[in-house]
Design an enzyme around this catalytic site. Sequence first.
Site, PDB file in Angstrom:
ATOM      1  CE  LYS A 188      -1.493  -4.356   3.369  1.00 19.01           C
ATOM      2  NZ  LYS A 188      -1.758  -5.728   2.931  1.00 19.01           N
TER       3      LYS A 188
ATOM      4  CE1 TYR B 268      -4.106  -2.874   5.668  1.00 21.52           C
ATOM      5  CE2 TYR B 268      -3.709  -0.552   5.206  1.00 21.52           C
ATOM      6  CZ  TYR B 268      -3.938  -1.839   4.760  1.00 21.52           C
ATOM      7  OH  TYR B 268      -3.980  -2.087   3.414  1.00 21.52           O
TER       8      TYR B 268
ATOM      9  CB  SER C  35      -0.858  -0.032   1.267  1.00 23.45           C
ATOM     10  OG  SER C  35      -1.413   1.228   1.507  1.00 23.45           O
TER      11      SER C  35
HETATM   12  P1  NAD Z   1     -11.064  -7.196   1.374  1.00 22.05           P
HETATM   13  O1  NAD Z   1     -11.297  -7.181   2.847  1.00 22.05           O
HETATM   14  O2  NAD Z   1     -12.211  -6.927   0.489  1.00 22.05           O
HETATM   15  O3  NAD Z   1     -10.420  -8.588   0.945  1.00 22.05           O
HETATM   16  C1  NAD Z   1      -9.525  -9.293   1.772  1.00 22.05           C
HETATM   17  C2  NAD Z   1      -9.986 -10.743   1.820  1.00 22.05           C
HETATM   18  O4  NAD Z   1      -9.071 -11.470   2.650  1.00 22.05           O
HETATM   19  C3  NAD Z   1     -11.381 -10.898   2.433  1.00 22.05           C
HETATM   20  O5  NAD Z   1     -12.190 -11.671   1.568  1.00 22.05           O
HETATM   21  C4  NAD Z   1     -11.116 -11.625   3.755  1.00 22.05           C
HETATM   22  O6  NAD Z   1     -12.177 -12.488   4.099  1.00 22.05           O
HETATM   23  C5  NAD Z   1      -9.820 -12.356   3.462  1.00 22.05           C
HETATM   24  N1  NAD Z   1      -9.000 -12.649   4.642  1.00 22.05           N
HETATM   25  C6  NAD Z   1      -8.593 -11.807   5.627  1.00 22.05           C
HETATM   26  N2  NAD Z   1      -7.848 -12.465   6.515  1.00 22.05           N
HETATM   27  C7  NAD Z   1      -7.775 -13.766   6.098  1.00 22.05           C
HETATM   28  C8  NAD Z   1      -7.148 -14.944   6.598  1.00 22.05           C
HETATM   29  N3  NAD Z   1      -6.455 -14.959   7.747  1.00 22.05           N
HETATM   30  N4  NAD Z   1      -7.283 -16.102   5.898  1.00 22.05           N
HETATM   31  C9  NAD Z   1      -7.987 -16.132   4.741  1.00 22.05           C
HETATM   32  N5  NAD Z   1      -8.622 -15.056   4.233  1.00 22.05           N
HETATM   33  C10 NAD Z   1      -8.500 -13.883   4.905  1.00 22.05           C
HETATM   34  O7  NAD Z   1      -9.867  -6.186   1.090  1.00 22.05           O
HETATM   35  P2  NAD Z   1      -9.362  -5.580  -0.294  1.00 22.05           P
HETATM   36  O8  NAD Z   1      -9.758  -4.152  -0.341  1.00 22.05           O
HETATM   37  O9  NAD Z   1      -9.702  -6.470  -1.403  1.00 22.05           O
HETATM   38  O10 NAD Z   1      -7.798  -5.602  -0.047  1.00 22.05           O
HETATM   39  C11 NAD Z   1      -6.975  -6.669  -0.505  1.00 22.05           C
HETATM   40  C12 NAD Z   1      -5.543  -6.416  -0.096  1.00 22.05           C
HETATM   41  O11 NAD Z   1      -5.137  -5.155  -0.610  1.00 22.05           O
HETATM   42  C13 NAD Z   1      -5.321  -6.338   1.408  1.00 22.05           C
HETATM   43  O12 NAD Z   1      -4.082  -6.915   1.689  1.00 22.05           O
HETATM   44  C14 NAD Z   1      -5.299  -4.842   1.676  1.00 22.05           C
HETATM   45  O13 NAD Z   1      -4.543  -4.541   2.820  1.00 22.05           O
HETATM   46  C15 NAD Z   1      -4.604  -4.347   0.422  1.00 22.05           C
HETATM   47  N6  NAD Z   1      -4.891  -2.939   0.117  1.00 22.05           N
HETATM   48  C16 NAD Z   1      -6.189  -2.531  -0.008  1.00 22.05           C
HETATM   49  C17 NAD Z   1      -6.454  -1.188  -0.283  1.00 22.05           C
HETATM   50  C18 NAD Z   1      -7.875  -0.708  -0.390  1.00 22.05           C
HETATM   51  O14 NAD Z   1      -8.086   0.513  -0.343  1.00 22.05           O
HETATM   52  N7  NAD Z   1      -8.871  -1.554  -0.563  1.00 22.05           N
HETATM   53  C19 NAD Z   1      -5.391  -0.288  -0.435  1.00 22.05           C
HETATM   54  C20 NAD Z   1      -4.085  -0.751  -0.312  1.00 22.05           C
HETATM   55  C21 NAD Z   1      -3.839  -2.091  -0.042  1.00 22.05           C
END
Ligand code: NAD
Length: 347
Positions: A155, A151, A126
């Site tokens: 990362k 959080y 991120s």
């Molecule tokens: P999201 O919450 O929609 O998806 C994450 C998925 O991971 C969920 O379906 C959740 O059930 C699953 N999960 C969490 N912990 C788990 C575990 N221990 N075992 C198995 N499954 C697990 O989030 P997203 O927005 O799709 O983000 C995906 C990735 O991108 C994450 O790592 C997040 O930190 C990163 N990210 C997201 C953003 C954003 O703005 N959405 C920005 C930067 C980075």
Amino acid sequence: MKKVLVTGGTGYIGSHTVVALIEKGYQVVIADNLYNSNEGVLNAIAGITGVRPAFEQVDLADEAACMALFRKHADIEAVIHFAAYKSVNESVSKPLDYYRNNLNSLMWVLRGMEAVGCKRIVFSSSCTVYGQPDVLPVKETMPYQEATCPYGNTKRIAEEILKDVVRADRDKHEGRSELKVLLLRYFNPIGAHESALIGELPNGVPNNLMPFITQTAAGIRECLSVFGSDYDTPDGTPQRDYIHVCDLADAHVCAMEYMASDDFSGWDAFNVGCGRPYGVLDVIRSFEKMSGVKLPYKICGRRAGDIEKIWGDVEKANRKLGWRAKRGLDEMTLSAWRWQQHLQEKA
Ligand code: NAD
């Protein structure tokens, strides 16, 4: 067919990436514990692509369960690791949950890869690792800044763990790591698939701007709060680099192709954004224009922990990954609105 394990593949970015991978001919296995998603996403993916990906409900932070997953799918060629908790605010009140989930899941995934000889991983990082950069647009070479929340820290630490693992592999293999680690540092993903069958699932009161906008327009929230109008930005509101989630999904496909080539070895990081800043009022104006809905909003004081402005230099991803964001802000806001309308129809 190239088989890829997509952790967190029923989540927001994961589901869009699974669609993009299937459309490029990849065979996908999703591993998710459904903490922040549901199995209905699998039907939606099948509705879009005609293919229902294999699904394993597994908590990746559980060592035994994660190792069993890898033994079952020992023939995977690569992992895209999305699974993590992602709420900045929640991480402040539950830091140990965030460190446990986000770091243990990464470590057990790496152990699983080691056990079956899988050598490629794309990790969801991120732009939070940059904090408030002194120079904009921010380049990948910028040093880390202190994270403003647990959080963000997960990362940064995850990036360090991955660097250490590559270093160790390099030492084992006479200076050239067999393990390939590619970090994508996302800026601000918004929007939804054009089918409106997948998108960001609401989980309580949204912290992020776009779901708050669409929920306010749908009448679920009374009024949108704009936090801060006295920042040093053109409209006084914080500026972010918004990226359409489908463009972000495509970046993962490009990353997979790049990793498969001999040009890449070891560890590398790429910014994934549009490379241009928008203020909150720009997003509101675009949403109103594209949806035809007038948004009730009020200007409030600044919110603790928000940075003033950030956008990425994406030249490296353009050049090395052959990837470029294609969709503009209007397409982002309209697709987010269509997804919100789909949710309303389903409810
Ligand atoms: P999201 O919450 O929609 O998806 C994450 C998925 O991971 C969920 O379906 C959740 O059930 C699953 N999960 C969490 N912990 C788990 C575990 N221990 N075992 C198995 N499954 C697990 O989030 P997203 O927005 O799709 O983000 C995906 C990735 O991108 C994450 O790592 C997040 O930190 C990163 N990210 C997201 C953003 C954003 O703005 N959405 C920005 C930067 C980075």
